[in-house]
Design a protein around this motif. Structure first.
Motif, mmCIF file in Angstrom:
data_model
loop_
_atom_site.group_PDB
_atom_site.id
_atom_site.type_symbol
_atom_site.label_atom_id
_atom_site.label_comp_id
_atom_site.label_asym_id
_atom_site.label_seq_id
_atom_site.Cartn_x
_atom_site.Cartn_y
_atom_site.Cartn_z
ATOM 1 N N SER A 248 49.996 33.873 34.537
ATOM 2 C CA SER A 248 49.780 33.851 35.990
ATOM 3 C C SER A 248 49.837 32.439 36.561
ATOM 4 O O SER A 248 50.343 32.240 37.664
ATOM 5 C CB SER A 248 48.459 34.532 36.347
ATOM 6 O OG SER A 248 47.410 33.952 35.611
ATOM 7 N N ARG B 40 50.069 41.557 22.124
ATOM 8 C CA ARG B 40 50.297 40.161 22.474
ATOM 9 C C ARG B 40 51.322 39.546 21.521
ATOM 10 O O ARG B 40 51.157 38.403 21.057
ATOM 11 C CB ARG B 40 49.004 39.328 22.466
ATOM 12 C CG ARG B 40 47.785 39.924 23.143
ATOM 13 C CD ARG B 40 47.950 40.322 24.567
ATOM 14 N NE ARG B 40 47.909 39.262 25.554
ATOM 15 C CZ ARG B 40 48.396 39.405 26.796
ATOM 16 N NH1 ARG B 40 48.943 40.552 27.171
ATOM 17 N NH2 ARG B 40 48.332 38.426 27.652
ATOM 18 N N LYS C 147 42.234 45.045 21.779
ATOM 19 C CA LYS C 147 41.008 44.982 22.583
ATOM 20 C C LYS C 147 40.835 46.309 23.335
ATOM 21 O O LYS C 147 41.767 46.769 23.995
ATOM 22 C CB LYS C 147 41.153 43.844 23.592
ATOM 23 C CG LYS C 147 39.869 43.303 24.118
ATOM 24 C CD LYS C 147 40.135 42.337 25.258
ATOM 25 C CE LYS C 147 40.470 40.948 24.823
ATOM 26 N NZ LYS C 147 40.646 40.039 25.987
ATOM 27 N N ILE D 240 48.143 51.415 35.328
ATOM 28 C CA ILE D 240 47.582 52.230 34.235
ATOM 29 C C ILE D 240 47.159 51.344 33.062
ATOM 30 O O ILE D 240 47.693 50.250 32.879
ATOM 31 C CB ILE D 240 48.571 53.329 33.771
ATOM 32 C CG1 ILE D 240 49.920 52.725 33.342
ATOM 33 C CG2 ILE D 240 48.754 54.365 34.865
ATOM 34 C CD1 ILE D 240 50.908 53.753 32.789
ATOM 35 N N LEU E 90 47.179 50.094 29.686
ATOM 36 C CA LEU E 90 48.112 50.161 28.556
ATOM 37 C C LEU E 90 47.387 50.124 27.210
ATOM 38 O O LEU E 90 47.885 50.681 26.229
ATOM 39 C CB LEU E 90 49.123 49.013 28.687
ATOM 40 C CG LEU E 90 49.953 49.110 29.976
ATOM 41 C CD1 LEU E 90 50.737 47.827 30.222
ATOM 42 C CD2 LEU E 90 50.910 50.301 29.943
ATOM 43 N N ASN F 99 40.470 43.165 33.395
ATOM 44 C CA ASN F 99 41.904 42.853 33.453
ATOM 45 C C ASN F 99 42.669 43.681 34.480
ATOM 46 O O ASN F 99 43.900 43.743 34.441
ATOM 47 C CB ASN F 99 42.567 43.027 32.075
ATOM 48 C CG ASN F 99 42.198 41.894 31.132
ATOM 49 O OD1 ASN F 99 41.841 40.805 31.566
ATOM 50 N ND2 ASN F 99 42.278 42.146 29.842
HETATM 51 N N1 COA Z 1 46.685 47.527 30.891
HETATM 52 C C1 COA Z 1 45.946 46.903 29.947
HETATM 53 N N2 COA Z 1 45.766 45.574 29.922
HETATM 54 C C2 COA Z 1 46.369 44.859 30.878
HETATM 55 C C3 COA Z 1 47.160 45.437 31.889
HETATM 56 C C4 COA Z 1 47.310 46.837 31.869
HETATM 57 N N3 COA Z 1 48.003 47.478 32.811
HETATM 58 N N4 COA Z 1 47.625 44.468 32.693
HETATM 59 C C5 COA Z 1 47.138 43.306 32.217
HETATM 60 N N5 COA Z 1 46.393 43.536 31.108
HETATM 61 C C6 COA Z 1 45.663 42.569 30.292
HETATM 62 C C7 COA Z 1 46.548 41.778 29.337
HETATM 63 O O1 COA Z 1 46.746 42.475 28.132
HETATM 64 C C8 COA Z 1 45.704 40.526 29.133
HETATM 65 O O2 COA Z 1 44.710 40.827 28.201
HETATM 66 P P1 COA Z 1 43.864 39.727 27.406
HETATM 67 O O3 COA Z 1 42.460 40.003 27.844
HETATM 68 O O4 COA Z 1 44.103 40.020 25.980
HETATM 69 O O5 COA Z 1 44.333 38.371 27.831
HETATM 70 C C9 COA Z 1 45.041 40.346 30.493
HETATM 71 O O6 COA Z 1 45.129 41.600 31.158
HETATM 72 C C10 COA Z 1 45.710 39.344 31.356
HETATM 73 O O7 COA Z 1 47.078 39.684 31.396
HETATM 74 P P2 COA Z 1 48.184 38.571 31.318
HETATM 75 O O8 COA Z 1 49.497 39.244 31.140
HETATM 76 O O9 COA Z 1 47.796 37.516 30.332
HETATM 77 O O10 COA Z 1 47.958 38.034 32.766
HETATM 78 P P3 COA Z 1 48.940 37.440 33.730
HETATM 79 O O11 COA Z 1 48.142 37.201 34.950
HETATM 80 O O12 COA Z 1 49.629 36.319 33.092
HETATM 81 O O13 COA Z 1 50.045 38.592 34.033
HETATM 82 C C11 COA Z 1 50.759 40.805 34.832
HETATM 83 C C12 COA Z 1 49.751 39.637 34.920
HETATM 84 C C13 COA Z 1 50.308 41.897 35.765
HETATM 85 C C14 COA Z 1 52.168 40.326 35.228
HETATM 86 C C15 COA Z 1 50.856 41.304 33.382
HETATM 87 O O14 COA Z 1 49.561 41.428 32.863
HETATM 88 C C16 COA Z 1 51.541 42.657 33.251
HETATM 89 O O15 COA Z 1 52.747 42.725 33.245
HETATM 90 N N6 COA Z 1 50.745 43.734 33.096
HETATM 91 C C17 COA Z 1 51.251 45.064 32.869
HETATM 92 C C18 COA Z 1 51.408 45.786 34.164
HETATM 93 C C19 COA Z 1 52.034 47.147 33.895
HETATM 94 O O16 COA Z 1 53.134 47.237 33.443
HETATM 95 N N7 COA Z 1 51.257 48.206 34.135
HETATM 96 C C20 COA Z 1 51.688 49.504 33.775
HETATM 97 C C21 COA Z 1 52.573 50.157 34.761
HETATM 98 S S1 COA Z 1 51.687 50.704 36.177
#
Ligand code: COA
Length: 558
Positions: free
Chosen positions: A12, A536, A253, A341, A343, A302
């Motif tokens: 981010s 990750r 996690k 949602i 993941l 998150n």
């Molecule tokens: N489900 C579960 N965990 C999620 C999540 C989701 N939808 N979105 C983010 N997280 C978690 C990440 O695994 C990470 O976990 P950590 O505690 O191990 O660090 C934490 O949130 C932070 O995410 P990160 O990707 O490091 O943050 P960011 O700010 O750099 O990026 C996003 C933000 C939203 C771009 C990125 O997290 C992402 O692509 N998330 C998935 C969104 C998605 O595809 N959702 C499903 C479709 S609706």
């Protein structure tokens, strides 16, 4: 300037720097720090004026820093050197901290200082300080450094400092028989979201995350006092703390009660209703009311929203609509509004496809409840970052007010080409046009709050300082508007007219038909992408939409 980011991931902070520098007319390309040879190739293809390393886990090779100006963002004050910078600052309880932009050299974090910025610390998790204070300070310092690079005659100063060691689990260890609740919270905060604190529960090794204070409960220090929804409560010498998330060896996690199913045997400690508890405790959904406005906060770790969380939030929202208010503000959590949602819970389910299906239906139910609300005007107050389905869920509200500086990722394609749901096919075209909706979905890149408002995707971009107060004031003004009855009547009429053209159920069915294919079809892209995301996994290549220098038609401008 042509600026190359060499970074461990497009996190981010990197996304924020990216869109702020692009908005200032710079040309940015990104290469993940995979191998020295890959970075060297990126430099020779892009021929940058400047290289910035917003988030690196290892040193830039000499072959690059000896020939190009490389600026490294270090999450520490001037003179601070070495790994775990923020972890030490939080655990040692420093009052003020900062970010330094240094020139890369042989010794890590020891090069001349190009710029720095400071901030006051607040008692919060490391990941939260990183996403907020560190990101703002990094932006300020990077912009100053970029200006200094363009100006002639700036000579960066060499500063002496002392390197601290990597924080080890022995530095983080909790002594449940001796540490106070405050000390335990500080240790857990300093380790969140990575690497967590190594500990034991139910006689099994694990890492603890997502700590919350508890104001009332007490017990034998170290003993487990009970569970609430997905969290468990553990006694300390002077009270208790809640643990929301746990990682067990070889697993991902997960919410605490899912990581340890044995937690089901603990006594349930439910809260009654949604109103804010007068004492600190674990309460992920909180309802507050003022001046005719109901505020619903959802502090989901998150920003991920599992099936059960969506169902509980839908219930809470429906209950909020029965209260004597004119406006409901959906506040989300402090760091994230929503990331769609969940993941991780999907990955851990017996059938990830079935759980994906249940989760998308549950989030659609929530979106539908917001869309069908006839008794109040609804506002999504997007104070934190938001991504994927979360961005469209927010759009289900009548108004979306977003904090300047929030990082938005309104697209699904990065998660294995998901089609997406949350009624985006209904919500987007009237605001941004059919072509605009497709462009947003294809874009795959982060969007600023200002851009979202310029595109008419969201309604207002509010200044970051005072966002919460500003939202409350605007919502109260809305609730007090003399034409409230007409506004509600117009909202109902619009919904009925839209329903007559194409029912919400039909939009939902069309979207879910595509999602069914994503979850159950022959193309496993979503399942593969989700596995790598939740594990990750280290990147092995940089996606083309980020590594612009790898485009086949990429040419260095004359
Ligand atoms: N489900 C579960 N965990 C999620 C999540 C989701 N939808 N979105 C983010 N997280 C978690 C990440 O695994 C990470 O976990 P950590 O505690 O191990 O660090 C934490 O949130 C932070 O995410 P990160 O990707 O490091 O943050 P960011 O700010 O750099 O990026 C996003 C933000 C939203 C771009 C990125 O997290 C992402 O692509 N998330 C998935 C969104 C998605 O595809 N959702 C499903 C479709 S609706």
């Amino acid at each position: 300037m042509r600026i190359l980011f060499i970074t461990h991931s497009f996190n981010s902070l990197t996304q924020r720097l990216y869109y702020e520098l692009v908005a200032r007319g710079h040309e940015i390309s990104i290469e993940f720090d995979i191998a020295d040879s890959v970075s060297e190739e990126a430099v020779s293809l892009f021929r940058p004026d400047l290289i910035i390393a917003p988030f690196l886990k290892r040193a830039i090779p000499e072959s690059i820093w000896s020939r190009h100006l490389c600026l490294v963002v270090h999450p520490g004050i001037v003179g601070d050197r070495g790994p775990s910078a923020l972890d030490w600052a939080i655990q040692n309880g420093v009052q003020e901290w900062g970010v330094t932009v240094l020139q890369a050299e042989a010794e890590m974090d020891a090069g001349p200082v190009w710029a720095s910025a400071r901030f006051l610390m607040r008692p919060a998790r490391k990941a939260s300080i990183y996403r907020n204070e560190v990101t703002e300070a990094a932006l300020q310092a990077v912009l100053a450094a970029v200006d200094r690079k363009s100006a002639t005659g700036f000579v960066p100063e060499r500063v002496s400092g002392q390197a601290h060691a990597l924080m080890r689990q022995s530095d983080r260890a909790i002594d449940w028989q001796a540490d106070s609740s405050a000390a335990i919270l500080a240790k857990l905060n300093a380790a969140d979201g990575f690497p967590g604190v190594a500990d034991e529960l139910f006689g099994q090794p694990c890492h603890l995350f997502d700590a919350w204070p508890e104001g009332l409960l007490k017990g034998e220090p170290g003993s487990l006092l009970g569970r609430r929804e997905t969290a468990i409560c553990r006694a300390t010498v002077d009270g208790a703390v809640w643990i929301g998330h746990i990682k067990r060896p070889g697993s991902i996690k997960l919410p605490a009660t899912q990581a340890f199913p044995e937690a089901a045997e603990l006594p349930a400690l439910p809260l009654s209703g949604y109103r804010k508890s007068p004492m600190p405790t674990w309460q992920d959904i909180v309802y507050e009311e003022a001046a005719g406005v109901g505020f619903l906060s959802f502090e989901f770790y998150n920003g991920a929203m599992s099936t059960a969380q969506c169902q509980r939030l839908t219930e809470a929202f429906r209950w909020a609509t029965t209260q004597p208010t004119k406006v409901i503000v959906l506040r989300g959590g402090s760091d994230f509004w929503s990331n769609g949602i969940h993941l991780n819970t999907i990955e851990a389910a017996e059938s990830p496809a079935d759980e994906s299906w249940a989760n998308i239906n549950a989030i659609d139910d929530l979106a539908e409840a917001i869309l069908r609300c006839e008794t109040q005007l609804t506002v999504a107050a997007v104070g934190g970052n938001t991504g994927a389905g979360g961005c469209f869920l927010a759009r289900a509200a009548d108004f979306v007010w977003v904090r300047d500086g929030a990082v938005l990722n309104p697209h699904y394609k990065n998660m294995g080409n998901l089609f997406g749901s949350e009624f985006w096919t209904y919500l987007l075209p009237p605001r941004v046009g059919e072509a605009g909706a497709k462009a947003i979905m294809r874009h795959r890149l982060p969007m600023s709050a200002k851009e979202a408002v310029e595109l008419a995707f969201y309604d207002a971009c509010l200044p970051a300082p005072g966002f919460t107060v500003d939202v409350a004031r605007r919502a109260a003004e809305l609730a007090a508007a003399p034409d409230m009855a007409e506004r509600l009547a117009a909202k109902q009429a619009k919904r009925q007219a839209d329903e007559a053209i194409k029912p919400l159920a039909a939009y939902r069915e069309d979207e879910l038909k595509e999602m069914r294919r994503n979850f159950y079809g022959f193309d496993p892209s979503y399942h593969v992408a989700r596995y790598h995301f939740v594990s990750r996994s280290a990147h092995s290549w940089t996606p083309r939409h980020l590594a612009r220098h790898r485009d086949l038609d990429w040419k260095i401008p004359e």
